[in-house]
Motif scaffolding. Structure first.
Motif, PDB file in Angstrom:
ATOM      1  N   GLN A  79      85.135  33.878  53.959  1.00 27.20           N
ATOM      2  CA  GLN A  79      84.382  33.821  55.217  1.00 27.20           C
ATOM      3  C   GLN A  79      84.367  32.433  55.870  1.00 27.20           C
ATOM      4  O   GLN A  79      83.949  32.290  57.010  1.00 27.20           O
ATOM      5  CB  GLN A  79      82.915  34.237  54.958  1.00 27.20           C
ATOM      6  N   ASP A  80      84.774  31.414  55.110  1.00 29.73           N
ATOM      7  CA  ASP A  80      84.634  30.060  55.670  1.00 29.73           C
ATOM      8  C   ASP A  80      85.977  29.352  55.833  1.00 29.73           C
ATOM      9  O   ASP A  80      86.071  28.143  55.625  1.00 29.73           O
ATOM     10  CB  ASP A  80      83.669  29.229  54.811  1.00 29.73           C
ATOM     11  N   TYR A 109      75.233  37.270  60.747  1.00 33.78           N
ATOM     12  CA  TYR A 109      74.877  37.271  59.332  1.00 33.78           C
ATOM     13  C   TYR A 109      74.319  35.893  58.957  1.00 33.78           C
ATOM     14  O   TYR A 109      74.966  34.867  59.217  1.00 33.78           O
ATOM     15  CB  TYR A 109      76.105  37.609  58.470  1.00 33.78           C
ATOM     16  N   ILE A 127      77.211  33.251  59.766  1.00 38.96           N
ATOM     17  CA  ILE A 127      78.597  33.701  59.955  1.00 38.96           C
ATOM     18  C   ILE A 127      78.688  34.399  61.314  1.00 38.96           C
ATOM     19  O   ILE A 127      77.989  35.385  61.575  1.00 38.96           O
ATOM     20  CB  ILE A 127      79.041  34.690  58.845  1.00 38.96           C
ATOM     21  N   LYS A 129      81.304  36.185  64.021  1.00 38.56           N
ATOM     22  CA  LYS A 129      82.647  36.758  64.105  1.00 38.56           C
ATOM     23  C   LYS A 129      83.107  36.806  65.554  1.00 38.56           C
ATOM     24  O   LYS A 129      82.326  37.121  66.458  1.00 38.56           O
ATOM     25  CB  LYS A 129      82.660  38.172  63.514  1.00 38.56           C
ATOM     26  N   ARG A 133      87.516  37.528  63.442  1.00 35.45           N
ATOM     27  CA  ARG A 133      87.657  36.345  62.578  1.00 35.45           C
ATOM     28  C   ARG A 133      86.294  35.681  62.360  1.00 35.45           C
ATOM     29  O   ARG A 133      85.612  35.332  63.334  1.00 35.45           O
ATOM     30  CB  ARG A 133      88.608  35.321  63.205  1.00 35.45           C
ATOM     31  N   PRO A 134      85.897  35.460  61.109  1.00 32.00           N
ATOM     32  CA  PRO A 134      84.606  34.812  60.867  1.00 32.00           C
ATOM     33  C   PRO A 134      84.677  33.282  60.963  1.00 32.00           C
ATOM     34  O   PRO A 134      85.705  32.679  60.632  1.00 32.00           O
ATOM     35  CB  PRO A 134      84.291  35.220  59.427  1.00 32.00           C
ATOM     36  N   GLU A 136      82.071  30.054  59.848  1.00 33.80           N
ATOM     37  CA  GLU A 136      80.817  29.723  59.171  1.00 33.80           C
ATOM     38  C   GLU A 136      80.178  28.492  59.812  1.00 33.80           C
ATOM     39  O   GLU A 136      80.809  27.444  59.895  1.00 33.80           O
ATOM     40  CB  GLU A 136      81.083  29.443  57.695  1.00 33.80           C
TER      41      GLU A 136
END
Lengths: 235, 81
Positions: A79-80, A109, A127, A129, A133-134, A136
């Protein structure tokens, strides 16, 4: 653009130690797919929220390799890959910042690590999106950030496992004590800011003075935590 | 500004830093890849990362680890209250 299967195959090869020029090129291609999302998030933080931001358009190869080896996560699930860091004065500002992000972006999130620290690490991670694409966003107060920087540096010196609660016992103890002490000071400061509206003015003055005295005691304890650590390092 | 950082985790020292304009992200990323490839045969513990900040001073505040030794961070730690 790489398919999810291709990305995960690449992740598997990297996890197995196949770090060669071809795989580095493919990894860079994958990371470049996050630049649009990163730019979108950075624009919100800088242009709309007027925050001072340091960004990382893509996670370093060494950090990705560590994550792949440490966790069972597939490369496509990390995620990062892209991230931004925002450092604010205190928890009141941190809460305000989080509320602003929620109000602009709606359902994001949020991983609030302040009351449930991960191996001592306290911060709020959001997070966001964009086009799948995420990105952080690390929201840290100055004390939370100072702790994280010290932890990273100790990890360089004593091994990255320090960040995950393993390794030299006295380093783990120091980081744990520092984290707990910092949390107590931050929570006290937040209480000072959030005194009940209904409280009389004189009561507020008295309560702030009481909390100030407690803070002074905690600062002394913080100093002794550092002194004990310095004594260990000097040995 | 974009900053391409090469940091040696084993020594805790910054090996090199290069600056690029914000709009040069493709060029900076390409330079980062070249640097990573050039380090393939060398010792481990090499970290190559591209970071964006308003200025070098701002970056030094948010990523002290790349710029200060453990001793320097300890010396400053008492003042971080």
């Amino acid at each position: 653009m790489l398919s999810n299967n291709q990305v995960d195959k690449l992740g598997g090869e990297l996890r197995d130690g196949r770090i060669d020029e071809d795989n580095l090129r493919r990894l860079e291609l994958f990371r470049s797919e996050f630049v649009e999302a990163y730019t979108y998030v950075e624009n919100i933080l800088v242009c709309i929220l007027r925050l001072s931001v340091t960004g990382r358009p893509s996670k370093s190869t060494v950090a990705i390799l560590e994550k792949l080896k440490r966790e069972t996560a597939r490369l496509s699930q990390i995620q990062d890959i892209a991230g931004c860091r925002v450092i604010v004065q205190d928890m009141a500002s941190q809460n305000k910042c989080l509320a602003s992000l929620r109000s602009i972006l709606g359902n994001v999130y949020v991983d609030d690590k302040r009351n449930d620290p991960k191996n001592g690490y306290r911060a709020v991670h959001v997070i966001i999106k964009y086009n799948g694409r995420p990105v952080e966003v690390q929201l840290r107060t100055k004390p939370q950030h100072a702790w994280a920087e010290i932890s990273e540096k100790f990890a360089d010196a004593f091994g990255q496992s320090i960040k995950y609660g393993e390794g030299e016992p006295w380093v783990l103890e120091f980081l744990s004590e520092l984290s707990m002490n910092t949390a107590r000071i931050e929570n006290l400061r937040l209480r000072k800011v959030l005194l009940p509206e209904a409280m009389k003015y004189s009561e507020k003055i008295a309560e702030r003075a009481r909390l100030g005295r407690l803070e002074a005691v905690l600062f002394k304890e913080l100093q002794s935590v550092f002194d004990r650590m310095r004594a260990k390092v000097a040995v | 500004m974009l900053f391409l950082i090469h940091y040696n985790r084993s020594t805790g020292l910054l090996e090199s830093i290069s600056e690029f304009h914000d709009k040069d992200i493709a060029r900076a990323s390409s330079r980062k890849l070249e640097l990573e490839i050039s380090l393939l045969c060398g010792a481990g513990g090499q970290e190559v990362v591209l970071l964006e900040a308003d200025s070098l001073e701002a970056l030094q505040q948010t990523h002290k680890r790349y710029f200060k030794t453990l001793d320097e961070m300890q010396a400053n730690s008492g003042a971080q209250k």
